[in-house]
Write a protein that holds these residues in place. Structure first.
Motif, PDB file in Angstrom:
ATOM      1  N   ILE A  18       0.838  -1.212   0.000  1.00 26.91           N
ATOM      2  CA  ILE A  18       0.000   0.000   0.000  1.00 26.91           C
ATOM      3  C   ILE A  18       0.864   1.250   0.000  1.00 26.91           C
ATOM      4  O   ILE A  18       0.583   2.208  -0.735  1.00 26.91           O
ATOM      5  CB  ILE A  18      -0.974  -0.025   1.200  1.00 26.91           C
ATOM      6  CG1 ILE A  18      -2.017  -1.125   0.982  1.00 26.91           C
ATOM      7  CG2 ILE A  18      -1.646   1.325   1.397  1.00 26.91           C
ATOM      8  CD1 ILE A  18      -2.877  -1.412   2.180  1.00 26.91           C
ATOM      9  N   ILE A  19       1.930   1.262   0.782  1.00 23.85           N
ATOM     10  CA  ILE A  19       2.841   2.414   0.810  1.00 23.85           C
ATOM     11  C   ILE A  19       3.467   2.617  -0.572  1.00 23.85           C
ATOM     12  O   ILE A  19       3.553   3.740  -1.072  1.00 23.85           O
ATOM     13  CB  ILE A  19       3.922   2.236   1.893  1.00 23.85           C
ATOM     14  CG1 ILE A  19       3.301   2.341   3.271  1.00 23.85           C
ATOM     15  CG2 ILE A  19       5.036   3.269   1.732  1.00 23.85           C
ATOM     16  CD1 ILE A  19       4.225   1.919   4.404  1.00 23.85           C
ATOM     17  N   GLY A  20       3.891   1.526  -1.212  1.00 24.27           N
ATOM     18  CA  GLY A  20       4.468   1.630  -2.552  1.00 24.27           C
ATOM     19  C   GLY A  20       3.466   2.141  -3.567  1.00 24.27           C
ATOM     20  O   GLY A  20       3.790   2.967  -4.427  1.00 24.27           O
ATOM     21  N   SER A  21       2.217   1.675  -3.485  1.00 22.10           N
ATOM     22  CA  SER A  21       1.180   2.119  -4.422  1.00 22.10           C
ATOM     23  C   SER A  21       0.875   3.606  -4.265  1.00 22.10           C
ATOM     24  O   SER A  21       0.768   4.336  -5.249  1.00 22.10           O
ATOM     25  CB  SER A  21      -0.104   1.316  -4.208  1.00 22.10           C
ATOM     26  OG  SER A  21       0.127  -0.043  -4.382  1.00 22.10           O
ATOM     27  N   ILE A  22       0.744   4.034  -3.027  1.00 27.91           N
ATOM     28  CA  ILE A  22       0.467   5.449  -2.771  1.00 27.91           C
ATOM     29  C   ILE A  22       1.645   6.309  -3.217  1.00 27.91           C
ATOM     30  O   ILE A  22       1.468   7.391  -3.778  1.00 27.91           O
ATOM     31  CB  ILE A  22       0.131   5.667  -1.279  1.00 27.91           C
ATOM     32  CG1 ILE A  22      -1.207   5.013  -0.953  1.00 27.91           C
ATOM     33  CG2 ILE A  22       0.091   7.157  -0.935  1.00 27.91           C
ATOM     34  CD1 ILE A  22      -1.528   4.972   0.521  1.00 27.91           C
ATOM     35  N   GLY A  23       2.865   5.826  -2.977  1.00 28.61           N
ATOM     36  CA  GLY A  23       4.051   6.575  -3.394  1.00 28.61           C
ATOM     37  C   GLY A  23       4.150   6.715  -4.902  1.00 28.61           C
ATOM     38  O   GLY A  23       4.542   7.766  -5.411  1.00 28.61           O
ATOM     39  N   ILE A  24       3.793   5.660  -5.640  1.00 25.01           N
ATOM     40  CA  ILE A  24       3.812   5.745  -7.111  1.00 25.01           C
ATOM     41  C   ILE A  24       2.832   6.798  -7.593  1.00 25.01           C
ATOM     42  O   ILE A  24       3.121   7.570  -8.507  1.00 25.01           O
ATOM     43  CB  ILE A  24       3.505   4.366  -7.724  1.00 25.01           C
ATOM     44  CG1 ILE A  24       4.685   3.427  -7.519  1.00 25.01           C
ATOM     45  CG2 ILE A  24       3.194   4.495  -9.214  1.00 25.01           C
ATOM     46  CD1 ILE A  24       4.415   2.000  -7.932  1.00 25.01           C
ATOM     47  N   ILE A  25       1.666   6.847  -6.976  1.00 26.66           N
ATOM     48  CA  ILE A  25       0.646   7.816  -7.394  1.00 26.66           C
ATOM     49  C   ILE A  25       1.025   9.232  -6.974  1.00 26.66           C
ATOM     50  O   ILE A  25       0.865  10.181  -7.749  1.00 26.66           O
ATOM     51  CB  ILE A  25      -0.724   7.426  -6.797  1.00 26.66           C
ATOM     52  CG1 ILE A  25      -1.192   6.098  -7.407  1.00 26.66           C
ATOM     53  CG2 ILE A  25      -1.759   8.516  -7.035  1.00 26.66           C
ATOM     54  CD1 ILE A  25      -2.373   5.484  -6.715  1.00 26.66           C
ATOM     55  N   ALA A  26       1.553   9.388  -5.767  1.00 31.08           N
ATOM     56  CA  ALA A  26       1.739  10.724  -5.197  1.00 31.08           C
ATOM     57  C   ALA A  26       3.026  11.418  -5.615  1.00 31.08           C
ATOM     58  O   ALA A  26       3.041  12.648  -5.741  1.00 31.08           O
ATOM     59  CB  ALA A  26       1.686  10.639  -3.673  1.00 31.08           C
ATOM     60  N   LEU A  27       4.101  10.686  -5.831  1.00 28.57           N
ATOM     61  CA  LEU A  27       5.386  11.334  -6.090  1.00 28.57           C
ATOM     62  C   LEU A  27       5.522  11.737  -7.561  1.00 28.57           C
ATOM     63  O   LEU A  27       5.196  10.952  -8.454  1.00 28.57           O
ATOM     64  CB  LEU A  27       6.535  10.397  -5.696  1.00 28.57           C
ATOM     65  CG  LEU A  27       6.610  10.076  -4.207  1.00 28.57           C
ATOM     66  CD1 LEU A  27       7.660   9.025  -3.941  1.00 28.57           C
ATOM     67  CD2 LEU A  27       6.895  11.328  -3.413  1.00 28.57           C
ATOM     68  N   PRO A  28       6.021  12.941  -7.829  1.00 30.15           N
ATOM     69  CA  PRO A  28       6.086  13.412  -9.213  1.00 30.15           C
ATOM     70  C   PRO A  28       7.330  12.971  -9.989  1.00 30.15           C
ATOM     71  O   PRO A  28       7.276  12.842 -11.205  1.00 30.15           O
ATOM     72  CB  PRO A  28       6.056  14.932  -9.072  1.00 30.15           C
ATOM     73  CG  PRO A  28       6.656  15.189  -7.734  1.00 30.15           C
ATOM     74  CD  PRO A  28       6.277  14.014  -6.877  1.00 30.15           C
ATOM     75  N   LYS A  29       8.441  12.737  -9.314  1.00 30.01           N
ATOM     76  CA  LYS A  29       9.686  12.425 -10.020  1.00 30.01           C
ATOM     77  C   LYS A  29       9.730  10.945 -10.418  1.00 30.01           C
ATOM     78  O   LYS A  29       9.397  10.072  -9.620  1.00 30.01           O
ATOM     79  CB  LYS A  29      10.896  12.747  -9.144  1.00 30.01           C
ATOM     80  CG  LYS A  29      11.072  14.209  -8.885  1.00 30.01           C
ATOM     81  CD  LYS A  29      12.328  14.450  -8.079  1.00 30.01           C
ATOM     82  CE  LYS A  29      12.530  15.921  -7.805  1.00 30.01           C
ATOM     83  NZ  LYS A  29      13.721  16.153  -7.005  1.00 30.01           N
ATOM     84  N   PRO A  30      10.168  10.651 -11.647  1.00 26.62           N
ATOM     85  CA  PRO A  30      10.201   9.255 -12.106  1.00 26.62           C
ATOM     86  C   PRO A  30      11.127   8.352 -11.287  1.00 26.62           C
ATOM     87  O   PRO A  30      10.812   7.190 -11.065  1.00 26.62           O
ATOM     88  CB  PRO A  30      10.700   9.360 -13.546  1.00 26.62           C
ATOM     89  CG  PRO A  30      10.407  10.751 -13.970  1.00 26.62           C
ATOM     90  CD  PRO A  30      10.476  11.577 -12.728  1.00 26.62           C
ATOM     91  N   ILE A  31      12.255   8.883 -10.828  1.00 31.95           N
ATOM     92  CA  ILE A  31      13.180   8.064 -10.042  1.00 31.95           C
ATOM     93  C   ILE A  31      12.547   7.699  -8.697  1.00 31.95           C
ATOM     94  O   ILE A  31      12.711   6.568  -8.211  1.00 31.95           O
ATOM     95  CB  ILE A  31      14.523   8.791  -9.843  1.00 31.95           C
ATOM     96  CG1 ILE A  31      15.194   9.053 -11.192  1.00 31.95           C
ATOM     97  CG2 ILE A  31      15.446   8.017  -8.929  1.00 31.95           C
ATOM     98  CD1 ILE A  31      15.524   7.801 -11.984  1.00 31.95           C
ATOM     99  N   ASP A  32      11.813   8.622  -8.098  1.00 26.96           N
ATOM    100  CA  ASP A  32      11.111   8.316  -6.854  1.00 26.96           C
ATOM    101  C   ASP A  32      10.043   7.242  -7.086  1.00 26.96           C
ATOM    102  O   ASP A  32       9.800   6.397  -6.231  1.00 26.96           O
ATOM    103  CB  ASP A  32      10.457   9.575  -6.279  1.00 26.96           C
ATOM    104  CG  ASP A  32      11.477  10.600  -5.830  1.00 26.96           C
ATOM    105  OD1 ASP A  32      12.637  10.208  -5.590  1.00 26.96           O
ATOM    106  OD2 ASP A  32      11.122  11.787  -5.731  1.00 26.96           O
TER     107      ASP A  32
END
Length: 97
Positions: A18-32
């Motif tokens: 869940i943390i990974g999924s939310i991070g993919i959606i929320a973070l703008p930089k491709p490396i993040d």
């Protein structure tokens, strides 16, 4: 001891996914996003292993780094295309980059 009963591989893996999924959606930089994608993959493999499908978990563990490398290659190519288009647009406008 009831707290230790709540903490098991299934719950931890689900939380990491869940943390990974939310991070993919929320973070703008491709490396993040790639870092969060790795978290998502780790949680996914943990959930598969918790369900005792160890052969599937092993296959997923082998293919996940390959998919991450392919994702990184795609990000690099996309970045190169964006820079090339930006450079062409600035030359059309008369500016040098």
């Amino acid at each position: 001891m009831p707290v230790l009963d709540f903490i098991n591989l299934t719950y931890v893996s689900a939380a990491v996914t869940i943390i990974g999924s939310i991070g993919i959606i929320a973070l703008p930089k491709p490396i993040d996003k790639v870092i969060m994608f790795s978290l998502l993959q780790g949680g996914f493999i943990g959930m598969i292993a918790a369900a005792k499908y160890l052969d599937v978990a092993m296959a997923a563990a082998i293919f996940d780094p390959i998919s991450t490398i392919i994702l990184l290659i795609g990000i690099i190519k996309l970045d190169e295309i964006r820079k090339k288009k930006q450079k062409q647009k600035s030359q059309e406008d008369g500016f040098l980059v």
